[in-house]
Design an enzyme around this catalytic site. Structure first.
Site, PDB file in Angstrom:
ATOM      1  N   GLU A  60       0.886  -1.164   0.000  1.00  0.00           N
ATOM      2  CA  GLU A  60       0.000   0.000   0.000  1.00  0.00           C
ATOM      3  C   GLU A  60       0.917   1.205   0.000  1.00  0.00           C
ATOM      4  OE1 GLU A  60      -1.560   3.284   1.103  1.00  0.00           O
ATOM      5  OE2 GLU A  60      -1.746   2.320   3.050  1.00  0.00           O
ATOM      6  N   CYS A 100      -2.134   8.511   4.244  1.00  0.00           N
ATOM      7  CA  CYS A 100      -2.059   8.188   2.826  1.00  0.00           C
ATOM      8  C   CYS A 100      -3.396   8.430   2.136  1.00  0.00           C
ATOM      9  CB  CYS A 100      -1.592   6.750   2.606  1.00  0.00           C
ATOM     10  SG  CYS A 100      -2.374   5.548   3.689  1.00  0.00           S
TER      11      CYS A 100
END
Length: 542
Positions: free
Chosen positions: A293, A327
């Site tokens: 990720e 994020c």
């Protein structure tokens, strides 16, 4: 030896505590924070169940008070990394052969330790070491990590119970074996929960782990290790090493026993890992599993039918909570021209009420960014906007690193939808707005889709349901987690599995069964009851 088909406790999301004035949890975390801040914590590496020191150590300072030293951690020399890997491999057989319910019990206990006696400690460590407000620490290092542990154990039990059909001729069974060799977990600074989840979710399936936390998260990583010790994790199952990331990674990826990478971090680093693994393929015992990720350039699209106050609130929370260092944080906004003035006024009013400073002061909505490198990078984007003909800093824009790495929530207005801060990941409290004509909505959706290499999170705000459907379909590849009439942050384990594609990663959805399935290597066993004794089939008869 298992003598039953056991049911694990039903996973439930941990309730987020409020930390209101006068509450017990507020008093507890303040006392813990002050006690930890007033001492210097020594943090050794953790190899084969032992605290391991080296000849070199580095200091840890709070990002909001970088002259204050709160900890020292020891860095790995090459032989420490080798020892960690060998310890994992030595522990592998006994660990993978432990009954699944006994493995699971360790991580259920870890969740309850965090929910109880370790809660204030792991929250305080995250507040000090990563400069999170108490609310951001609570939803991360306490609640989300608890949720990961609880739900992952439940997913493990569901995976093991997922079996093929059988009949009277044969019994078909699937074993969900751990991967061969060892797995490598590389975790980021911004979420203590991610740092805890990546190594533990692999371990609960019988894998053994080499874990490299971010150097700016080691202060709270120690609390995770303390919890796992208290929960009874056997020696060698998870081994944590600190220091030179290139050295640790080179050592890990060069081993023939390397079988999997679980990564959260920057896209460029993940790309370099993938390239190295590809080059080393002939040397490995098996094809490694790769899960990552990575970056994001997360968006908010506001249609003319949207409620301006809802839009401004989504921007404030989505872009500036934890200083934009999620994020999933919103960093580019596309606002319809007819509502922009009201949205702008609302943002200005909200920003006037926001205070910035140490997380010890609970009135502060934001604190500092993580370190000087990040501070310098973010402030350069702001400086470039001041000098640009295509952009204007319309709110915030001030920064100061004399005491801590503080950057004001900053809003940039651009007339160029391809301006650099609309395209590149900044990872700080900077939101760039592009105002589009009301009649250019479909063209704007195309801009949203094509502007960035990333595809992590995004949001559409609109009251017109036709518009909601249009945006949802047009942006189907633009975000792995898509939000309707909400900010693009705040995924909850068990409710919104998290991850994105394109330059944002492999979209294996942390917090779901999909992710855990990457860390097993299934073996099908077919047992035939009446074994044939003649090769001839009926069709061969004359």
């Amino acid at each position: 030896m298992s003598t039953g088909f056991f049911k694990v406790p039903k996973a439930k999301n941990e309730i987020v505590k409020s930390y209101r004035s006068g509450s017990h949890e507020r008093k507890d975390v303040i006392e813990t924070y002050q006690r930890m801040l007033s001492s210097v914590t020594e943090i050794p590496m953790y190899i084969n169940g032992k605290d391991v020191k080296s000849s070199e150590k580095k200091t840890i300072s709070p990002p909001h008070d970088h002259q204050k030293v709160v900890g020292e951690y020891y860095t790995a020399e090459p032989f420490h990394i080798d020892d960690a890997i060998e310890s994992a491999l030595a522990a592998k057989e006994k660990w993978e052969n432990m009954s699944w319910e006994n493995r699971s019990a360790i991580f259920i206990k870890a969740a309850e330790l965090i929910a109880g006696p370790f809660r204030s400690k792991i929250n305080a460590a995250t507040m000090i070491g990563q400069s999170k407000t108490v609310h951001q620490a609570e939803i991360d290092s306490a609640c989300e990590l608890i949720d990961f542990l609880r739900f992952n154990v439940e997913y493990v039990s569901q995976i093991y119970s997922n079996q093929p059909e059988s009949d009277n001729d044969a019994w078909n069974r699937v074993e969900y074996r751990p991967l061969e060799g060892f797995v490598y977990a590389v975790t980021p600074f911004n979420f203590t929960a991610i740092a805890g989840n990546l190594p533990t979710c692999m371990a609960m399936l019988g894998n053994v782990v080499l874990w490299k936390p971010s150097s700016t998260q080691i202060y709270s990583a120690k609390i995770i290790i303390d919890v796992l010790k208290e929960a009874g994790l056997p020696n060698g199952v998870i081994n944590a090493v600190y220091g030179n990331p290139s050295l640790i990674t080179e050592k890990a990826l060069s081993r023939k026993e390397f079988s999997g990478l679980h990564f959260t971090g920057s896209t460029s680093v993940f790309n370099s890992f993938w390239k190295t693994i590809g080059n080393n393929i002939p040397n490995y015992n098996t094809y490694p599993k790769i899960v990552g990720e990575t970056g994001g350039k997360d968006f908010i699209v506001a249609h003319k039918s949207a409620n301006p106050k809802q839009v401004s609130t989504a921007i404030i929370r989505g872009a500036f909570e934890f200083q934009g260092q999620k994020c999933s944080a919103a960093s580019r906004g596309y606002i319809s021209e007819s509502i922009w003035d009201e949205v702008k006024d609302n943002i200005e009013d909200d920003l006037k009420s926001i205070s910035m400073g140490s997380p010890e002061n609970f009135e502060n909505f934001i604190t500092s960014v993580i370190d000087e490198k990040s501070f310098d990078k973010i402030s350069k984007y702001i400086d470039n906007a001041y000098d640009s003909d295509n952009a204007e800093v319309i709110m915030g824009g001030n920064y100061d690193k004399s005491k801590g790495y503080f950057i004001e929530p900053t809003v940039i207005l651009t007339n160029d939808p391809n301006y650099i801060t609309m395209c590149e990941e900044i990872f700080g409290p900077v939101m760039t707005i592009y105002v589009y004509s009301d009649d250019k909505f479909e063209e704007t959706l195309n801009l949203v889709d094509k502007t960035s290499q990333y595809s992590l999170t995004g949001a559409i705000l609109a009251s017109d349901r036709y518009i909601v459907e249009k945006a949802t379909k047009a942006l189907k590849n633009s975000a792995g987690n898509f939000y309707i009439n909400d900010k693009p942050t705040g995924a909850v384990v068990g409710k919104q599995p998290f991850g994105g594609a394109r330059g944002s990663g492999t979209n294996d959805k942390a917090g779901s069964m999909l992710n855990l399935l990457r860390w097993v290597s299934p073996r099908l066993i077919k047992e035939t009851f009446i074994t044939p004794t003649d090769y001839r089939y009926p069709f061969l008869e004359k």
